[in-house]
Enzyme design. Structure first.
Site, short mmCIF file in Angstrom:
data_model
loop_
_atom_site.label_atom_id
_atom_site.label_comp_id
_atom_site.label_asym_id
_atom_site.label_seq_id
_atom_site.Cartn_x
_atom_site.Cartn_y
_atom_site.Cartn_z
N HIS A 106 0.84 -1.21 0.00
CA HIS A 106 0.00 0.00 0.00
C HIS A 106 0.87 1.26 0.00
O HIS A 106 0.60 2.22 -0.71
CB HIS A 106 -0.89 0.04 1.25
CG HIS A 106 -1.89 -1.07 1.35
ND1 HIS A 106 -2.04 -1.83 2.49
CD2 HIS A 106 -2.79 -1.55 0.46
CE1 HIS A 106 -3.00 -2.73 2.30
NE2 HIS A 106 -3.47 -2.59 1.08
N LYS A 148 -15.91 -8.78 5.17
CA LYS A 148 -15.28 -9.64 6.15
C LYS A 148 -15.12 -8.83 7.44
O LYS A 148 -14.92 -7.62 7.38
CB LYS A 148 -13.92 -10.10 5.63
CG LYS A 148 -13.75 -9.81 4.14
CD LYS A 148 -12.41 -9.22 3.74
CE LYS A 148 -12.54 -8.38 2.47
NZ LYS A 148 -11.31 -7.86 1.92
N ARG A 205 -1.59 -6.02 -8.46
CA ARG A 205 -0.45 -6.84 -8.08
C ARG A 205 -0.15 -7.91 -9.11
O ARG A 205 0.98 -8.16 -9.47
CB ARG A 205 -0.73 -7.54 -6.74
CG ARG A 205 -0.61 -6.63 -5.57
CD ARG A 205 -1.20 -7.25 -4.35
NE ARG A 205 -2.64 -7.29 -4.42
CZ ARG A 205 -3.43 -7.52 -3.40
NH1 ARG A 205 -2.92 -7.77 -2.22
NH2 ARG A 205 -4.73 -7.50 -3.54
N SER A 226 -2.55 -7.89 2.78
CA SER A 226 -2.93 -7.76 4.19
C SER A 226 -3.37 -9.11 4.75
O SER A 226 -3.08 -9.45 5.90
CB SER A 226 -4.06 -6.74 4.35
OG SER A 226 -3.65 -5.46 3.95
P1 ADP Z 1 -9.52 -4.10 -0.79
O1 ADP Z 1 -10.25 -4.86 0.27
O2 ADP Z 1 -10.27 -2.93 -1.33
O3 ADP Z 1 -8.87 -4.93 -1.87
P2 ADP Z 1 -6.90 -3.74 0.26
O4 ADP Z 1 -6.48 -2.97 1.46
O5 ADP Z 1 -6.63 -5.19 0.25
O6 ADP Z 1 -8.39 -3.39 0.04
O7 ADP Z 1 -6.22 -3.10 -1.03
C1 ADP Z 1 -6.42 -1.76 -1.39
C2 ADP Z 1 -5.78 -1.53 -2.74
O8 ADP Z 1 -4.39 -1.71 -2.63
C3 ADP Z 1 -6.24 -2.47 -3.84
O9 ADP Z 1 -6.25 -1.76 -5.05
C4 ADP Z 1 -5.17 -3.52 -3.86
O10 ADP Z 1 -5.05 -4.12 -5.12
C5 ADP Z 1 -3.97 -2.68 -3.56
N1 ADP Z 1 -2.87 -3.45 -2.98
C6 ADP Z 1 -2.88 -4.25 -1.91
N2 ADP Z 1 -1.68 -4.81 -1.68
C7 ADP Z 1 -0.87 -4.34 -2.66
C8 ADP Z 1 0.50 -4.56 -3.02
N3 ADP Z 1 1.29 -5.39 -2.33
N4 ADP Z 1 0.97 -3.91 -4.08
C9 ADP Z 1 0.17 -3.08 -4.79
N5 ADP Z 1 -1.11 -2.84 -4.53
C10 ADP Z 1 -1.64 -3.46 -3.49
#
Ligand code: ADP
Length: 170
Positions: free
Chosen positions: A20, A44, A95, A133
């Site tokens: 992030h 979730k 990703r 995450s």
């Molecule tokens: P969501 O539940 O909306 O997917 P996340 O917190 O998992 O929320 O992710 C928020 C955004 O960050 C999404 O666009 C996700 O693809 C991106 N993201 C999460 N991890 C990474 C990473 N390691 N590299 C690049 N983008 C990421």
């Protein structure tokens, strides 16, 4: 300001990871200002409350010295939030191919709801592109060291919440 160069970066951030932060850094360099939008009610049950997730992001952003990034909570439709803060751009990180199908569907649905809002995908550095995450929570739950995957404030909180090693400095 018209909002033309304001972007929002929505997500659950449960917790914020170096993936992030990589996206946030790239966003801060490409837009006048960036609003990181923490989704309050995810489907979730989150490990951290929306307030905790916001605090971790705020600490990590302050530590990274990103003065044009702020954090805000949101619930309801993303496009409504974008309109409220006068942002014309929604940023998402891509990703791997596995993200693509869901992200494309969301982007097209959001476009149907709000044609003036553009979804832009940012590509993270390959050194952080494997971080999620969900896997961070799983590693922390199993007692693994997550200090190379998440900012120090997040590993400290994971340690307090789950009893995992924090990797030191907090
Ligand atoms: P969501 O539940 O909306 O997917 P996340 O917190 O998992 O929320 O992710 C928020 C955004 O960050 C999404 O666009 C996700 O693809 C991106 N993201 C999460 N991890 C990474 C990473 N390691 N590299 C690049 N983008 C990421």
């Amino acid at each position: 300001m018209s909002g033309a160069r304001r972007a929002i970066y929505p997500g659950s951030f449960d917790p914020v990871t170096f993936g992030h932060m990589d996206i946030i850094r790239r966003a801060a360099a490409s837009f006048d200002d960036v609003v990181v939008a923490v989704l309050r009610n995810t489907n979730k049950a989150p490990l951290f409350s929306a307030e905790e997730r916001r605090e971790m992001l705020e600490e990590a952003i302050a530590e990274a010295g990103l003065g044009n990034v702020r954090v805000s909570g949101f619930e309801g439709l993303l496009v409504d939030f974008a309109r409220n803060v006068e942002a014309k751009v929604v940023l998402r990180g891509l990703r791997a191919v596995s993200d693509f199908e869901y992200e494309l569907q969301m982007a097209l649905l959001n476009r149907r709801l709000a044609p003036e809002v553009e979804t832009i995908f940012l590509v993270p550095g390959e050194d952080v592109s494997f971080i999620s995450s969900r896997l961070v929570r799983e590693i922390a739950r199993l007692g693994g060291d997550v200090s190379s995957l998440v900012p120090a404030c997040a590993s400290a909180r994971l340690a307090r919440r789950l009893g995992a090693p924090s990797g030191g400095n907090e």
